[in-house]
Design an enzyme around this catalytic site. Structure first.
Site, short mmCIF file in Angstrom:
data_model
loop_
_atom_site.label_atom_id
_atom_site.label_comp_id
_atom_site.label_asym_id
_atom_site.label_seq_id
_atom_site.Cartn_x
_atom_site.Cartn_y
_atom_site.Cartn_z
N MET A 76 -1.38 -1.38 3.25
CA MET A 76 -1.36 0.04 2.94
C MET A 76 -2.35 0.82 3.82
O MET A 76 -3.19 0.23 4.49
CB MET A 76 -1.70 0.25 1.47
CG MET A 76 -0.70 -0.38 0.51
SD MET A 76 -1.16 -0.16 -1.23
CE MET A 76 -0.93 1.62 -1.43
N HIS A 77 -2.20 2.13 3.79
CA HIS A 77 -3.19 3.10 4.29
C HIS A 77 -3.28 3.25 5.80
O HIS A 77 -3.91 4.18 6.29
CB HIS A 77 -4.60 2.79 3.77
CG HIS A 77 -4.70 2.47 2.32
ND1 HIS A 77 -4.19 3.29 1.34
CD2 HIS A 77 -5.26 1.42 1.67
CE1 HIS A 77 -4.44 2.76 0.16
NE2 HIS A 77 -5.08 1.62 0.33
N ASP A 232 1.90 -3.43 -0.15
CA ASP A 232 1.85 -4.87 -0.40
C ASP A 232 1.56 -5.21 -1.85
O ASP A 232 2.18 -6.13 -2.42
CB ASP A 232 0.85 -5.55 0.53
CG ASP A 232 -0.51 -4.87 0.57
OD1 ASP A 232 -0.76 -3.93 -0.20
OD2 ASP A 232 -1.34 -5.30 1.40
#
Length: 485
Positions: A76-77, A232
């Site tokens: 992520m991110h 995830d």
């Protein structure tokens, strides 16, 4: 059959499952992380694509030909900045990059409603502060940016030509109105962006695109649908049946995550607890996130000369719970829950002349366990009830570490058959839902439980003094970060 692809930090995993959830084929390709400066963590987006193709092509051709849908999961991110030609303008800035800590304060000042809309504190790991950093330090790249994608969504673009993202992954950007499941014009404006820079939003179990003809041909597959997928952690939760209010899991990957599904949006930014959308419609989740978990195992194995994680676990088991006074603070990349401290770094304390590789290994297992226990306390402090944790991720392979984790958190751990497959399994199940429909609770079922590790009272007693010392150590090492360049 259904293909799930997980774009992780250390590698890409591809898994094919049958309609009943059995794993039919798997492939993997490794990735590396670049750290060109202190606090920085980057990857070349093209490396994700090369690894994705390698992982998929590692699966037997007859299995690939049988695939009816594809799902995506991923780290992520990560800020993937694309120019007008949809090519990356710079390396992607990853989830464990800490350079934008100053920009977090700027974002909170520019968007006073941030906590209410995004449900989270501004942290350097999130995507929005990274864009403020780029605007300040690389203004020509910021000006050239036409689209910002998350890692798995860049892979989707290469696969389908579509710019789309799911709710769960997008919730980790700090640009999503998490309760309403839509982009927030207010939060985008606070970083100098607008909705035109964002991908189209879909639910994780929706169809987000179709394989491009040349990709389908090279993979030996039909032009099948590609599902929205998930970040995830949310995808990993789908894979092990954490899809009802109160279901909970512990993910032991590069990072460590405690994930609890909720049927309503419940934010608690004060405790550095994340509140995000789930990958399924009408569901949300809370998380405590620890930036270093299994990565600490790889690190201490390397510095002590252990040939691998298995040998390290064996050395630690010989030493035993509570062996020696050694303490390890596992903040190799900073920390999120509960400290929200990008600058703090890891430390060994209480070393003496008798410290050896076994006791250091044991201290690392305990240190990660104590950090996870801090995160679980933060979740419980927010009113979340966690009675048992299902365990997934590569760290789930060690029975002994489970004993330490269970005692430190004083919580039973359920080890699931195939739990190490992780988010790729959930991505495949989201593909199944996108293609065939159906009730998520009947499709996203929990795998059989191989074993349940219950907290041992003797281990709890041995670890209690060390956990107290661990909790007292954090405020004592934080002044050191002021002297770190």
């Amino acid at each position: 059959m259904y293909l799930g692809i997980d774009i992780g930090t250390s590698g890409v995993k591809a898994v094919v499952i049958a309609a009943d959830g059995r794993v039919i084929g798997q492939g993997h390709a490794a990735l590396t992380v670049s750290r060109p400066q202190p606090l920085w963590s980057e990857q070349d987006p093209e490396d994700w694509w090369r690894a994705t193709q390698a992982a998929v092509l590692a699966i037997d051709p007859p299995v690939r030909r049988s695939v009816r849908g594809v799902g995506l999961a991923g780290q992520m991110h990560g800020a993937t900045l694309l120019g007008a030609n949809d090519r990356p303008l710079r390396p992607a800035i990853l989830w464990n990059d800490g350079r934008s800590h100053a920009e977090c304060a700027e974002l909170e000042a520019a968007a006073p409603d941030l906590h209410a809309i995004a449900g989270n504190l501004a942290m350097p790991g999130f995507t929005a502060p990274k864009l403020l950093w780029v605007r300040k330090h690389e203004p020509e790249i910021f000006a050239a940016t036409r689209t910002v994608l998350l890692p798995k969504d860049y892979v989707r673009l290469k696969m389908t030509g579509e710019k789309a993202s799911d709710m769960a992954d997008s919730a980790g950007t700090l640009w999503l109105d998490v309760a309403r499941r839509r982009w927030s014009d207010t939060l985008l404006a606070a970083t100098g962006l607008d909705a035109s820079h964002m991908p189209r939003l879909v639910e994780g179990s929706d169809v987000a695109g179709t394989l491009l003809p040349d990709i389908a041909e090279s993979w030996g597959m039909a032009r099948v649908a590609v599902a929205g997928g998930g970040g995830d952690n949310a995808a990993g939760a789908v894979g092990v049946g954490v899809v009802a209010d109160g279901d909970a899991l512990l993910s032991l990957g590069t990072s460590g995550v405690i994930f609890v599904a909720t049927d309503t949006y419940r934010s608690n930014p004060a405790g550095a607890v994340h509140a995000f959308c789930h990958s399924l419609p009408g569901l949300w989740h809370q998380m405590s996130v620890h930036l270093s978990a299994a990565s600490c195992i790889d690190w201490v194995a390397r510095i002590t000369g252990a040939p691998g994680a298995a040998e390290l676990f064996a050395r630690a088991e010989v030493a035993g719970p509570g062996a020696g006074n050694e303490l390890f603070l596992p903040y190799l990349s900073g920390e999120r829950t509960p400290h929200n401290d990008a600058l703090v770094r890891g430390a060994f304390l209480q070393l003496d002349n008798d410290t050896d590789a076994g006791r250091m290994s044991q201290a690392v297992l305990e240190g990660v366990a104590f950090a996870l226990a801090d995160g679980l306390d933060a979740l419980r402090g927010a009113g979340t009830v966690v009675k048992q944790l299902s365990v997934i991720g590569g760290g789930a392979r060690s029975h002994y570490w489970g004993r330490i984790l269970s005692a430190a958190m004083e919580t039973p751990l359920a080890y699931l058959r195939g739990g190490e497959v992780g988010p790729a399994l959930g991505a495949a199940r989201l593909a199944q839902l996108a293609v065939d429909g159906g009730d998520p609770r009947s499709i996203c079922v929990s795998p059989p439980v191989d074993r349940v590790v219950k907290p041992d009272p003797d281990d709890i007693a041995l670890l209690a003094p060390k956990r107290a010392a661990f909790r007292a150590a954090y405020p004592r090492i934080t002044p050191l970060k002021e002297t770190t360049p």
